[in-house]
Design a protein around this motif. Structure first.
Motif, short mmCIF file in Angstrom:
data_model
loop_
_atom_site.label_atom_id
_atom_site.label_comp_id
_atom_site.label_asym_id
_atom_site.label_seq_id
_atom_site.Cartn_x
_atom_site.Cartn_y
_atom_site.Cartn_z
N SER A 171 31.20 39.15 41.47
CA SER A 171 32.27 38.86 42.34
C SER A 171 33.06 37.60 41.78
O SER A 171 32.37 36.51 41.76
CB SER A 171 32.11 38.66 43.63
OG SER A 171 31.53 39.87 44.47
N THR A 172 34.48 37.54 42.12
CA THR A 172 35.07 36.24 41.27
C THR A 172 36.37 36.14 42.15
O THR A 172 36.74 37.28 42.85
CB THR A 172 35.26 36.12 39.81
OG1 THR A 172 35.68 34.86 39.64
CG2 THR A 172 36.10 37.22 39.30
N SER A 173 37.02 35.46 41.93
CA SER A 173 38.61 35.16 42.40
C SER A 173 39.58 34.71 41.33
O SER A 173 38.92 33.97 40.29
CB SER A 173 38.64 34.36 43.66
OG SER A 173 38.33 33.07 43.42
N VAL A 174 40.58 34.98 41.43
CA VAL A 174 41.77 34.59 40.28
C VAL A 174 42.88 34.18 41.36
O VAL A 174 43.29 34.75 42.24
CB VAL A 174 42.22 36.07 39.36
CG1 VAL A 174 43.30 35.41 38.76
CG2 VAL A 174 41.17 36.35 38.85
N ARG A 175 43.45 33.18 40.75
CA ARG A 175 44.58 32.22 41.42
C ARG A 175 45.86 32.59 40.68
O ARG A 175 45.78 31.92 39.43
CB ARG A 175 44.14 30.94 42.02
CG ARG A 175 45.27 30.37 42.41
CD ARG A 175 45.19 28.77 42.94
NE ARG A 175 43.94 28.63 43.71
CZ ARG A 175 43.92 28.85 45.24
NH1 ARG A 175 45.04 28.93 45.85
NH2 ARG A 175 42.75 28.63 45.70
#
Length: 124
Positions: free
Chosen positions: A26-30
């Motif tokens: 799980s990760t996030s991208v901005r």
């Protein structure tokens, strides 16, 4: 000249964070909203969600390069190249045309010739 850019919808450059799974984590991208819009168009052309597209891009980048240093920057460049390739006539502006069916090797070769420094190009 700058009015064209300065007076554009400010929501285009506002950032949005999206959470997703890349390579099992799980990760996030901005990214700025403009880039999310372009990624939605790219993904839609091949019947994918943005999360599916990003997962595939991440996996193929990892396979090709062995590591992924700055995925958000890579995605911004992907969006810019997609738009450049449309302007060059290499990718149809018809969003119903899938990208998967394009001859990537031929397009990359033509792009390399277009982007080569003029000093290295043979005289016409």
């Amino acid at each position: 000249m700058c009015k064209l850019f300065v007076n554009a919808d400010p929501q285009l450059w506002e950032t949005r964070l999206r959470s997703l799974r890349l390579n099992g984590f799980s990760t996030s991208v901005r990214l700025e909203n403009l880039y999310w819009r372009v990624l939605e168009e790219i993904a839609g052309r091949d019947g994918m969600s943005v999360a599916q597209l990003l997962g595939r891009l991440y996996e193929e980048l990892l396979e090709a390069r062995g590591e992924v240093e700055n995925f958000a920057s890579f995605l911004r460049v992907c969006c810019g190249r997609y738009l450049m390739l449309q302007l060059a006539g290499e990718v149809s502006s018809d969003a119903a045309q899938p990208i998967a069916g394009l001859d990537a090797d031929a397009i990359l070769a033509r792009e390399a010739r277009r982007l080569a420094p003029a000093a290295l190009m043979p005289a016409a």
